[in-house]
Design an enzyme around this catalytic site. Structure first.
Site, short mmCIF file in Angstrom:
data_model
loop_
_atom_site.label_atom_id
_atom_site.label_comp_id
_atom_site.label_asym_id
_atom_site.label_seq_id
_atom_site.Cartn_x
_atom_site.Cartn_y
_atom_site.Cartn_z
N LYS A 109 -5.67 -27.80 14.19
CA LYS A 109 -6.66 -27.60 15.28
C LYS A 109 -6.45 -28.82 16.04
O LYS A 109 -6.29 -29.67 15.29
CB LYS A 109 -7.77 -27.44 14.46
CG LYS A 109 -9.02 -27.39 15.26
CD LYS A 109 -10.17 -27.02 14.82
CE LYS A 109 -11.65 -27.21 15.43
NZ LYS A 109 -11.94 -28.62 15.51
N GLY A 151 -18.31 -24.14 16.91
CA GLY A 151 -18.85 -24.81 16.21
C GLY A 151 -20.28 -25.31 16.39
O GLY A 151 -21.15 -24.49 16.07
N ASN A 196 -11.27 -23.05 21.62
CA ASN A 196 -12.39 -23.65 21.12
C ASN A 196 -13.23 -24.22 21.99
O ASN A 196 -12.35 -25.13 22.74
CB ASN A 196 -12.12 -24.43 19.57
CG ASN A 196 -13.27 -25.19 19.28
OD1 ASN A 196 -13.02 -26.54 19.05
ND2 ASN A 196 -14.44 -24.73 18.94
N GLY A 197 -14.45 -24.15 22.00
CA GLY A 197 -15.06 -25.17 22.93
C GLY A 197 -16.30 -24.50 23.77
O GLY A 197 -16.09 -23.57 24.51
N ASP A 198 -17.54 -24.77 23.47
CA ASP A 198 -18.38 -24.26 24.34
C ASP A 198 -18.73 -22.77 24.12
O ASP A 198 -19.36 -22.23 25.15
CB ASP A 198 -18.33 -24.91 25.70
CG ASP A 198 -18.15 -26.20 26.20
OD1 ASP A 198 -18.97 -26.83 25.18
OD2 ASP A 198 -18.10 -26.60 27.26
N PRO A 218 -14.69 -26.15 11.49
CA PRO A 218 -15.02 -26.87 10.46
C PRO A 218 -15.56 -28.15 11.25
O PRO A 218 -15.41 -28.52 12.16
CB PRO A 218 -13.25 -27.56 10.20
CG PRO A 218 -12.52 -27.14 11.28
CD PRO A 218 -13.00 -25.83 11.93
N CYS A 272 -9.73 -35.38 15.67
CA CYS A 272 -10.81 -36.53 15.84
C CYS A 272 -10.64 -37.41 16.91
O CYS A 272 -9.72 -38.06 16.89
CB CYS A 272 -10.96 -37.18 14.53
SG CYS A 272 -12.24 -38.20 14.22
N GLN A 275 -9.89 -27.29 5.43
CA GLN A 275 -9.46 -28.07 6.37
C GLN A 275 -8.93 -29.26 5.86
O GLN A 275 -9.64 -30.14 5.20
CB GLN A 275 -10.25 -28.23 7.53
CG GLN A 275 -9.27 -28.88 8.75
CD GLN A 275 -10.38 -29.46 9.95
OE1 GLN A 275 -11.15 -29.97 9.73
NE2 GLN A 275 -9.82 -29.03 11.01
C1 LIG Z 1 -20.87 -32.44 13.45
C2 LIG Z 1 -19.50 -32.10 13.86
C3 LIG Z 1 -18.41 -32.30 12.85
C4 LIG Z 1 -17.16 -32.12 13.20
N1 LIG Z 1 -16.21 -31.97 12.37
C5 LIG Z 1 -14.95 -31.52 12.49
C6 LIG Z 1 -13.96 -31.64 11.42
O1 LIG Z 1 -14.35 -31.95 10.33
N2 LIG Z 1 -12.84 -30.94 11.60
C7 LIG Z 1 -12.39 -30.74 12.87
O2 LIG Z 1 -11.21 -30.09 13.30
N3 LIG Z 1 -13.37 -30.50 14.05
C8 LIG Z 1 -14.79 -31.18 13.71
N4 LIG Z 1 -15.64 -30.87 14.72
C9 LIG Z 1 -15.12 -30.44 15.87
C10 LIG Z 1 -15.58 -28.93 16.04
O3 LIG Z 1 -14.88 -28.28 14.93
C11 LIG Z 1 -15.19 -28.41 17.40
O4 LIG Z 1 -13.76 -28.61 17.68
C12 LIG Z 1 -15.96 -28.91 18.36
O5 LIG Z 1 -17.19 -28.90 18.02
C13 LIG Z 1 -15.86 -28.20 19.83
O6 LIG Z 1 -16.34 -26.76 19.50
P1 LIG Z 1 -17.85 -26.02 19.98
O7 LIG Z 1 -18.16 -26.31 21.44
O8 LIG Z 1 -17.91 -24.91 19.40
O9 LIG Z 1 -18.78 -27.09 19.08
C14 LIG Z 1 -16.60 -31.45 14.43
C15 LIG Z 1 -17.85 -31.34 15.52
C16 LIG Z 1 -19.06 -31.71 15.12
C17 LIG Z 1 -20.10 -31.39 16.10
#
Ligand SMILES: Cc1cc2nc3c(=O)[nH]c(=O)nc-3n(C[C@H](O)[C@H](O)[C@H](O)COP(=O)(O)O)c2cc1C
Length: 413
Positions: free
Chosen positions: A182, A268, A244-246, A55, A142, A111
């Site tokens: 999450k 993400g 989740n992450g990277d 999300p 958050c 979500q």
């Molecule tokens: C622009 C943006 C908006 C995000 N909004 C949400 C959100 O609405 N809900 C949530 O659980 N995480 C949110 N996240 C976090 C991502 O879901 C994810 O946990 C985070 O980017 C780490 O994963 P990644 O390394 O694959 O990016 C957001 C991240 C970004 C960059």
């Protein structure tokens, strides 16, 4: 050369892209071939490959999910952007639009973010009674100061009893709908909450837990701690654990699953301006499949950009507003391509599809995918001190109640 604007986008890229090295954890490990992964079970839903679109507020709306699904052939799970529970129960007009799903989307995954158990319960009940979704994810990740300052977001799981009450209300009102959560690792390295939160989630009947391997203090800095995902996997054996992450490329997803034993991955920032990553992910997980498609050239990228802007306009019901909403995606799509600052600016200020087409036509569309565009993209800023309410860390078992403003001004995870 004008961009071909035929919709929908189909992945016409040819096999097979070599595995790319990245800065993400465990980079340098042998490139993955056929992953040993089973389907992910989210309650009644079987998700194959075990890949979830994270999300992302302002990003993972219906148009973006449609685009990602077009590349994955509908495979995977695609979660909506975060919806605040108070706005939902109050039937805020914008919120009601945000919960829109395309008719072909299944399962419909929404979500929610809420800080008050009663309001969360009401929002979940509303989703069930009005058949608004098939899966509910709750956001506890958050890191934004405005939210943690009030005890919300990633500060909330520190108050174990409040977390438990929210989960109890959510699961208790969800009927047959699976509820997942999450979260981040915790507030900072001295106040980790993820193992306790995982245990509470199991006790309260949550279906699966996803862990972003960073603390709130880290924001998006450094690298995600995949070892923490493995620890959660060992700690919470009763339900699926998602990592989740990277994850910047399909091979990262496979490596995360192998390195941590997690049951699925949540992707993400890696798909920002790269929705075709979901096609790559399907290829990486499907043994004996066609293999990963080749990275797109700039002409193909502009066709995806065009489609994205068009879908946004259809969703909003206004072409100009769709193209304006699309502007934020321009830097991600054009990352690494030789576009020039004037053209980049023109693309990022366009307000019609014709203007986009005109700009595309003036660019070198034959450019190959720039190898250095793989790897980190989107937010990467490290955090500062986490702002918390006074005395927040004194007692993890205090029965805290948060004010409404812990639910406003959230920008996701
Ligand atoms: C622009 C943006 C908006 C995000 N909004 C949400 C959100 O609405 N809900 C949530 O659980 N995480 C949110 N996240 C976090 C991502 O879901 C994810 O946990 C985070 O980017 C780490 O994963 P990644 O390394 O694959 O990016 C957001 C991240 C970004 C960059």
């Amino acid at each position: 050369m004008t961009a071909d604007t035929t919709a929908p986008v189909t992945d016409t890229r040819t096999p097979a892209v070599p595995a790319t090295g990245t800065d993400s954890p465990a980079a340098g490990a042998p490139a993955a071939t056929a992953p040993a992964a089973g389907a992910l079970r989210i309650g009644p839903h079987t998700v194959w490959p075990p890949v979830v679109l994270a999300p992302m507020a302002g990003i993972t709306n219906a148009p973006f999910r449609t685009l990602c699904r077009e590349f994955s052939g509908g495979k995977g799970l695609f979660v909506s952007e975060m919806i605040t529970t108070r706005a939902l129960v109050e039937r805020n007009e914008k919120t009601m639009h945000l919960i829109h799903f395309d008719a072909t989307e299944t399962p419909r995954s929404i979500q929610l973010y809420g800080v008050d158990p009663v309001t969360v319960g009401k929002a979940v009940r509303m989703i069930v009674d009005e058949d608004l979704a098939d899966h509910i994810d709750l956001n506890f990740g958050c890191p934004v100061p405005k939210v943690t300052r009030k005890g919300g977001g990633s500060a909330l799981p520190f108050k174990r009893n409040l977390l438990r009450s929210i989960l109890r209300e959510a699961v208790g009102n969800a009927g047959d709908l699976p509820v997942t959560i999450k979260m981040r690792k915790g507030i900072d390295d001295d106040h980790l909450t993820y193992l306790d939160a995982g245990r509470i989630a199991v006790e309260e009947g949550v279906t699966a837990v996803a862990l972003h391997g960073r603390t709130a203090a880290q924001h998006y800095g450094g690298t995600a701690d995949w070892d923490a995902i493995a620890r959660l996997r060992d700690h919470v054996t009763e339900i699926p654990v998602l990592g989740n992450g990277d994850i910047w490329c399909a091979d990262d997803a496979v490596r995360m699953m192998r390195a941590t034993g997690c049951d699925g991955v949540v992707v993400g920032r890696g798909c920002l301006g790269r929705p075709w990553l979901f096609g790559d992910l399907v290829a990486a997980f499907e043994e004996g499949g066609p293999g990963a498609p080749a990275a797109p050239d700039f002409g193909q990228v502009t066709r995806v950009m065009r489609r994205h802007a068009e879908l946004l306009g259809e969703w909003i019901g206004d072409e100009a507003r769709g193209v304006i909403d699309f502007r934020k995606h321009v830097p991600w799509y054009t990352k690494g391509f030789s576009v020039g600052s004037d053209a980049r600016r023109a693309l990022a200020t366009a307000s019609s599809l014709a203007e986009l087409d005109e700009q595309f036509a003036a660019l070198d569309l034959t450019q190959p995918w720039p190898a250095h565009a793989d790897g980190p993209r989107g937010r990467t800023a490290p955090g500062k001190r986490v702002v918390l309410p006074d005395g927040w860390l004194n007692d993890p078992y205090e029965c805290a109640a948060l004010t409404e403003d812990a639910e406003s001004d959230t920008s996701g995870g």
